[in-house]
Design a protein around this motif. Structure first.
Motif, PDB file in Angstrom:
ATOM      1  N   LEU A 204       6.000   6.238  -6.249  1.00  0.00           N
ATOM      2  CA  LEU A 204       4.866   6.577  -5.631  1.00  0.00           C
ATOM      3  C   LEU A 204       4.877   6.313  -4.259  1.00  0.00           C
ATOM      4  N   ASP A 205       4.435   7.084  -3.414  1.00  0.00           N
ATOM      5  CA  ASP A 205       5.031   7.152  -2.083  1.00  0.00           C
ATOM      6  C   ASP A 205       3.966   7.323  -1.028  1.00  0.00           C
ATOM      7  N   GLU A 206       2.606   6.899  -1.290  1.00  0.00           N
ATOM      8  CA  GLU A 206       1.240   6.895  -0.554  1.00  0.00           C
ATOM      9  C   GLU A 206       0.901   5.230  -0.485  1.00  0.00           C
TER      10      GLU A 206
ATOM     11  N   PHE B 137      -7.810 -12.655 -11.189  1.00  0.00           N
ATOM     12  CA  PHE B 137      -6.791 -11.618 -11.622  1.00  0.00           C
ATOM     13  C   PHE B 137      -6.422 -10.589 -10.291  1.00  0.00           C
ATOM     14  N   ASN B 138      -5.299  -9.834 -10.489  1.00  0.00           N
ATOM     15  CA  ASN B 138      -5.012  -8.940  -9.315  1.00  0.00           C
ATOM     16  C   ASN B 138      -4.514  -7.799 -10.001  1.00  0.00           C
ATOM     17  N   ILE B 139      -4.778  -6.391  -9.496  1.00  0.00           N
ATOM     18  CA  ILE B 139      -4.289  -5.118  -9.696  1.00  0.00           C
ATOM     19  C   ILE B 139      -3.821  -4.660  -8.713  1.00  0.00           C
ATOM     20  N   GLN B 140      -2.248  -4.260  -8.857  1.00  0.00           N
ATOM     21  CA  GLN B 140      -1.663  -3.659  -8.070  1.00  0.00           C
ATOM     22  C   GLN B 140      -1.607  -2.053  -8.221  1.00  0.00           C
ATOM     23  N   VAL B 141      -1.975  -1.111  -7.173  1.00  0.00           N
ATOM     24  CA  VAL B 141      -1.997   0.259  -7.301  1.00  0.00           C
ATOM     25  C   VAL B 141      -1.271   1.005  -6.071  1.00  0.00           C
ATOM     26  N   LYS B 142      -0.661   2.164  -6.444  1.00  0.00           N
ATOM     27  CA  LYS B 142      -0.232   2.649  -5.227  1.00  0.00           C
ATOM     28  C   LYS B 142      -0.585   4.437  -5.447  1.00  0.00           C
TER      29      LYS B 142
ATOM     30  N   SER C  37     -10.522   5.366 -19.161  1.00  0.00           N
ATOM     31  CA  SER C  37     -11.184   6.199 -18.196  1.00  0.00           C
ATOM     32  C   SER C  37     -11.131   5.662 -16.896  1.00  0.00           C
ATOM     33  N   GLY C  38     -10.431   6.362 -15.903  1.00  0.00           N
ATOM     34  CA  GLY C  38     -10.291   5.721 -14.514  1.00  0.00           C
ATOM     35  C   GLY C  38      -9.357   4.960 -14.118  1.00  0.00           C
ATOM     36  N   VAL C  39      -8.458   4.813 -15.054  1.00  0.00           N
ATOM     37  CA  VAL C  39      -7.014   4.164 -14.887  1.00  0.00           C
ATOM     38  C   VAL C  39      -5.891   5.351 -14.982  1.00  0.00           C
ATOM     39  N   HIS C  40      -5.202   5.424 -13.682  1.00  0.00           N
ATOM     40  CA  HIS C  40      -4.136   6.587 -13.794  1.00  0.00           C
ATOM     41  C   HIS C  40      -2.669   5.763 -13.997  1.00  0.00           C
TER      42      HIS C  40
ATOM     43  N   GLY D 209      -3.128  11.554  -3.495  1.00  0.00           N
ATOM     44  CA  GLY D 209      -4.493  11.083  -3.485  1.00  0.00           C
ATOM     45  C   GLY D 209      -4.948  10.339  -4.685  1.00  0.00           C
ATOM     46  N   VAL D 210      -3.946  10.340  -5.770  1.00  0.00           N
ATOM     47  CA  VAL D 210      -4.450   9.458  -6.619  1.00  0.00           C
ATOM     48  C   VAL D 210      -3.756   7.981  -6.820  1.00  0.00           C
ATOM     49  N   PRO D 211      -4.629   7.072  -7.213  1.00  0.00           N
ATOM     50  CA  PRO D 211      -4.399   5.833  -7.397  1.00  0.00           C
ATOM     51  C   PRO D 211      -3.753   5.482  -8.722  1.00  0.00           C
ATOM     52  N   LYS D 212      -2.502   4.813  -8.680  1.00  0.00           N
ATOM     53  CA  LYS D 212      -1.663   4.863 -10.163  1.00  0.00           C
ATOM     54  C   LYS D 212      -1.461   3.388 -10.308  1.00  0.00           C
ATOM     55  N   LEU D 213      -1.589   2.983 -11.499  1.00  0.00           N
ATOM     56  CA  LEU D 213      -1.155   1.702 -11.681  1.00  0.00           C
ATOM     57  C   LEU D 213       0.121   1.127 -11.577  1.00  0.00           C
ATOM     58  N   LEU D 214       0.429  -0.071 -10.740  1.00  0.00           N
ATOM     59  CA  LEU D 214       1.879  -0.577 -10.664  1.00  0.00           C
ATOM     60  C   LEU D 214       2.013  -1.701 -11.454  1.00  0.00           C
ATOM     61  N   GLU D 215       0.934  -2.746 -11.581  1.00  0.00           N
ATOM     62  CA  GLU D 215       0.855  -3.825 -12.417  1.00  0.00           C
ATOM     63  C   GLU D 215      -0.317  -4.726 -12.146  1.00  0.00           C
TER      64      GLU D 215
END
Length: 339
Positions: A213-215, A268-273, A126-129, A277-283
């Motif tokens: 992902l373009d935002e 640790f580090n989380i990359q999102v894009k 939950s909360g991770v797209h 309007g929705v943040p989606k996980l990259l790595e």
């Protein structure tokens, strides 16, 4: 109390980590050891002791690390290279009196290092797209994944499932203006026909084909114990070199959800894009990020606190300061010659 800390081969911005660790006035004083395979690495210039690191196969590299720690009586090993393999041999470092700043769960590190396995592990969190994606190995699989993503209305991109950073990243287009390609205006782009021709009859290592992902892109730096997140700083890529430390509650909650699921300790580090309007996980990087020194402008001295956490098991963390815009400029450094 003096402690010896060793950084193995790492990115140049870790130069700042050494300064941040040295500048902290607390009960510990640090002597910094650095190794790197490139003789002119700037990291070697900021060390109390510097050595050229050999290029070795995995088994021999682990032996080199253990022997280095034993020879120099290293108290803390701050690894960036070969994290998974190092985590598999922690008892060997403990035997020579060295504590290693790494997650002790090597299997978890294996999962995180493979984006396909990582996305699968977090898909119901939950909360991770998670972006729409497919893992492929052949020409036919790539074409099928591409078609399915296009049918969903996505622009398509891909990269190696076990790649790091932007290595191997491409955006797939139906066609590219040859002049744009010639002039370097589309150097991350490749046509679908080019991909299919390159793959031909080959079977390749896992490729992640996914929606583009373009935002806005964010890097979320975190400090934690296995049980608790202690600091979270979302760092926004505004434009070019401009970064903003942003109090983004959506991303703070995302980091909490990731930590609750994976229980990663230390740094640790989380990359999102974002997309629509929705943040989606990259790595996820189970280590200090290359831009961590920028997140330290929040007032949280991430590298020092991580090491103190390793040494004593607890730290006091100030509330991060947000709303900080930052950039950087080049500065010349005269290189001293190493023997």
């Amino acid at each position: 109390m003096k402690k010896r800390i060793w950084f193995n081969r790492t990115f140049s911005t870790a130069y700042h980590f050494i300064d941040m660790i040295r500048s902290q006035s607390d009960e510990f004083e640090f002597e910094c050891y650095v190794t790197h395979p490139k003789r002119y690495s700037v990291m070697l210039q900021n060390a109390d002791f510097a050595e050229i690191e050999p290029s070795l196969p995995v088994s021999e590299y682990i032996e080199y690390c253990v022997q280095f720690c034993q020879k120099h009586q290293i108290d803390i090993f701050f690894p960036n290279y070969r994290l998974v393999e190092i985590a598999k041999h922690l008892e060997r470092f403990e035997q020579v009196g060295t504590s290693v700043l790494v997650c002790k769960d090597a299997a978890l590190l294996e999962t995180i290092s493979d984006k396909g396995k990582l996305f699968h592990a977090l898909q119901d969190t939950s909360g991770v797209h998670i972006p729409d994606y497919y893992i492929v190995n052949t020409r036919e699989q790539f074409k099928s994944a591409y078609d399915k993503l296009r049918e969903k209305g996505h622009r398509v991109c891909f990269k190696p499932a076990r790649g790091e950073g932007g290595a191997g990243f491409h955006i797939v287009e139906e066609a590219i203006d040859p002049l744009d390609k010639l002039m370097g205006l589309s150097n991350q782009m490749i046509t679908i026909n080019e991909v299919l021709n390159i793959l031909a009859d080959q079977t390749v290592d896992d490729i992640m084909v996914m929606e583009y992902l373009d935002e806005w892109e964010y890097s979320i730096d975190c400090l934690a114990t296995k049980e608790k997140l202690l600091a979270i700083v979302p760092r926004k890529k505004v434009e070019g070199r401009i970064r903003l430390l942003e109090e983004n509650q959506t991303l703070i909650d995302l980091a909490k959800a990731v930590h609750e699921k994976l229980q990663l300790p230390y740094l640790f580090n989380i990359q999102v894009k974002y997309k629509n309007g929705v943040p989606k996980l990259l790595e996820i990087n189970p280590r200090a990020s290359g831009g961590l020194h920028v997140s330290c402008l929040s007032g949280v001295n991430f590298p020092y606190l991580a090491m103190k956490l390793l040494l004593v098991g607890k730290v006091d963390v100030v509330a991060p300061k947000f709303g900080v815009y930052a950039t950087h400029i080049e500065k010349e450094i005269v290189l001293r010659q190493l023997l």
